[in-house]
Write a protein that holds these residues in place. Structure first.
Motif, PDB file in Angstrom:
ATOM      1  N   ASN A   1       0.821  -1.216   0.000  1.00 17.89           N
ATOM      2  CA  ASN A   1       0.000   0.000   0.000  1.00 17.89           C
ATOM      3  C   ASN A   1       0.851   1.262   0.000  1.00 17.89           C
ATOM      4  O   ASN A   1       0.537   2.223  -0.688  1.00 17.89           O
ATOM      5  CB  ASN A   1      -0.948   0.001   1.202  1.00 17.89           C
ATOM      6  CG  ASN A   1      -2.007  -1.070   1.101  1.00 17.89           C
ATOM      7  OD1 ASN A   1      -2.332  -1.533   0.020  1.00 17.89           O
ATOM      8  ND2 ASN A   1      -2.543  -1.479   2.232  1.00 17.89           N
ATOM      9  N   HIS A   2       1.952   1.258   0.750  1.00 19.45           N
ATOM     10  CA  HIS A   2       2.829   2.430   0.781  1.00 19.45           C
ATOM     11  C   HIS A   2       3.521   2.636  -0.556  1.00 19.45           C
ATOM     12  O   HIS A   2       3.889   3.750  -0.895  1.00 19.45           O
ATOM     13  CB  HIS A   2       3.865   2.320   1.892  1.00 19.45           C
ATOM     14  CG  HIS A   2       3.287   2.489   3.258  1.00 19.45           C
ATOM     15  ND1 HIS A   2       2.614   3.626   3.651  1.00 19.45           N
ATOM     16  CD2 HIS A   2       3.265   1.661   4.335  1.00 19.45           C
ATOM     17  CE1 HIS A   2       2.208   3.496   4.900  1.00 19.45           C
ATOM     18  NE2 HIS A   2       2.589   2.307   5.347  1.00 19.45           N
ATOM     19  N   GLY A   3       3.675   1.549  -1.317  1.00 17.91           N
ATOM     20  CA  GLY A   3       4.302   1.650  -2.623  1.00 17.91           C
ATOM     21  C   GLY A   3       3.316   1.981  -3.730  1.00 17.91           C
ATOM     22  O   GLY A   3       3.670   1.977  -4.902  1.00 17.91           O
ATOM     23  N   GLY A   4       2.062   2.252  -3.373  1.00 17.61           N
ATOM     24  CA  GLY A   4       1.063   2.614  -4.378  1.00 17.61           C
ATOM     25  C   GLY A   4       0.377   1.431  -5.023  1.00 17.61           C
ATOM     26  O   GLY A   4      -0.242   1.574  -6.071  1.00 17.61           O
TER      27      GLY A   4
ATOM     28  N   LEU B   1       2.367  -7.241 -11.710  1.00 14.78           N
ATOM     29  CA  LEU B   1       2.781  -7.817 -10.433  1.00 14.78           C
ATOM     30  C   LEU B   1       4.069  -7.142  -9.979  1.00 14.78           C
ATOM     31  O   LEU B   1       5.103  -7.272 -10.623  1.00 14.78           O
ATOM     32  CB  LEU B   1       2.989  -9.325 -10.568  1.00 14.78           C
ATOM     33  CG  LEU B   1       3.599 -10.041  -9.369  1.00 14.78           C
ATOM     34  CD1 LEU B   1       2.685  -9.926  -8.158  1.00 14.78           C
ATOM     35  CD2 LEU B   1       3.853 -11.496  -9.689  1.00 14.78           C
ATOM     36  N   ALA B   2       3.992  -6.408  -8.880  1.00 14.13           N
ATOM     37  CA  ALA B   2       5.157  -5.693  -8.360  1.00 14.13           C
ATOM     38  C   ALA B   2       5.897  -6.520  -7.312  1.00 14.13           C
ATOM     39  O   ALA B   2       7.124  -6.511  -7.248  1.00 14.13           O
ATOM     40  CB  ALA B   2       4.730  -4.358  -7.767  1.00 14.13           C
ATOM     41  N   GLN B   3       5.151  -7.218  -6.468  1.00 12.36           N
ATOM     42  CA  GLN B   3       5.708  -8.060  -5.412  1.00 12.36           C
ATOM     43  C   GLN B   3       4.568  -8.909  -4.879  1.00 12.36           C
ATOM     44  O   GLN B   3       3.501  -8.941  -5.465  1.00 12.36           O
ATOM     45  CB  GLN B   3       6.325  -7.208  -4.293  1.00 12.36           C
ATOM     46  CG  GLN B   3       5.301  -6.341  -3.564  1.00 12.36           C
ATOM     47  CD  GLN B   3       5.951  -5.355  -2.620  1.00 12.36           C
ATOM     48  OE1 GLN B   3       6.980  -4.786  -2.931  1.00 12.36           O
ATOM     49  NE2 GLN B   3       5.334  -5.141  -1.477  1.00 12.36           N
ATOM     50  N   TYR B   4       4.794  -9.591  -3.798  1.00 12.33           N
ATOM     51  CA  TYR B   4       3.759 -10.405  -3.164  1.00 12.33           C
ATOM     52  C   TYR B   4       3.395  -9.811  -1.813  1.00 12.33           C
ATOM     53  O   TYR B   4       4.271  -9.408  -1.062  1.00 12.33           O
ATOM     54  CB  TYR B   4       4.231 -11.845  -2.955  1.00 12.33           C
ATOM     55  CG  TYR B   4       4.364 -12.625  -4.232  1.00 12.33           C
ATOM     56  CD1 TYR B   4       3.259 -13.253  -4.784  1.00 12.33           C
ATOM     57  CD2 TYR B   4       5.585 -12.737  -4.875  1.00 12.33           C
ATOM     58  CE1 TYR B   4       3.374 -13.976  -5.957  1.00 12.33           C
ATOM     59  CE2 TYR B   4       5.703 -13.454  -6.046  1.00 12.33           C
ATOM     60  CZ  TYR B   4       4.597 -14.072  -6.585  1.00 12.33           C
ATOM     61  OH  TYR B   4       4.707 -14.773  -7.742  1.00 12.33           O
TER      62      TYR B   4
ATOM     63  N   GLY C   1      -5.078 -14.038  -6.540  1.00  7.65           N
ATOM     64  CA  GLY C   1      -5.098 -14.686  -7.860  1.00  7.65           C
ATOM     65  C   GLY C   1      -4.245 -13.975  -8.884  1.00  7.65           C
ATOM     66  O   GLY C   1      -3.070 -14.269  -9.025  1.00  7.65           O
ATOM     67  N   THR C   2      -4.840 -13.017  -9.609  1.00  3.25           N
ATOM     68  CA  THR C   2      -4.121 -12.329 -10.677  1.00  3.25           C
ATOM     69  C   THR C   2      -4.407 -10.834 -10.630  1.00  3.25           C
ATOM     70  O   THR C   2      -5.400 -10.395 -10.061  1.00  3.25           O
ATOM     71  CB  THR C   2      -4.558 -12.846 -12.075  1.00  3.25           C
ATOM     72  OG1 THR C   2      -5.964 -12.638 -12.205  1.00  3.25           O
ATOM     73  CG2 THR C   2      -4.233 -14.307 -12.257  1.00  3.25           C
TER      74      THR C   2
ATOM     75  N   CYS D   1      -0.365  -5.681  -6.766  1.00  3.94           N
ATOM     76  CA  CYS D   1      -0.473  -5.197  -8.144  1.00  3.94           C
ATOM     77  C   CYS D   1      -0.402  -3.675  -8.166  1.00  3.94           C
ATOM     78  O   CYS D   1      -0.999  -3.007  -7.329  1.00  3.94           O
ATOM     79  CB  CYS D   1      -1.798  -5.648  -8.749  1.00  3.94           C
ATOM     80  SG  CYS D   1      -1.995  -7.438  -8.773  1.00  3.94           S
ATOM     81  N   LYS D   2       0.318  -3.151  -9.139  1.00  5.48           N
ATOM     82  CA  LYS D   2       0.427  -1.701  -9.310  1.00  5.48           C
ATOM     83  C   LYS D   2      -0.016  -1.330 -10.717  1.00  5.48           C
ATOM     84  O   LYS D   2       0.132  -2.121 -11.654  1.00  5.48           O
ATOM     85  CB  LYS D   2       1.870  -1.248  -9.092  1.00  5.48           C
ATOM     86  CG  LYS D   2       2.333  -1.413  -7.663  1.00  5.48           C
ATOM     87  CD  LYS D   2       3.712  -0.837  -7.465  1.00  5.48           C
ATOM     88  CE  LYS D   2       4.150  -1.009  -6.017  1.00  5.48           C
ATOM     89  NZ  LYS D   2       5.489  -0.454  -5.803  1.00  5.48           N
TER      90      LYS D   2
END
Length: 65
Positions: free
Chosen positions: A26-29, A43-46, A35-36, A55-56
């Motif tokens: 959330n802090h990274g936007g 996909l930025a990270q998990y 799922g997807t 997801c961003k």
């Protein structure tokens, strides 16, 4: 007893692999999704690997005049 199992699963997921957690996402936007990622996101990270993704939005193309 069921609550203990859920707590154990949550702790296991948060410490597994490349899990950063929802706060980091959330802090990274980004947004945590199950799922997807939807169209227009990547996909930025998990949040919790491998089930919940961070997801961003794709950056809009910039045009210079």
């Amino acid at each position: 007893m069921g609550i203990l199992v859920l707590v154990f699963i949550f702790i296991s997921l948060s410490q597994h692999g490349d899990a950063h957690g929802p706060d980091s996402c959330n802090h990274g936007g980004g947004l945590c999704r199950v799922g997807t990622c939807i169209s227009g996101e990547y996909l930025a990270q998990y949040c919790f690997e491998p089930i919940i993704l961070c997801c961003k939005n794709l950056s809009p193309a910039t045009t210079e005049s």
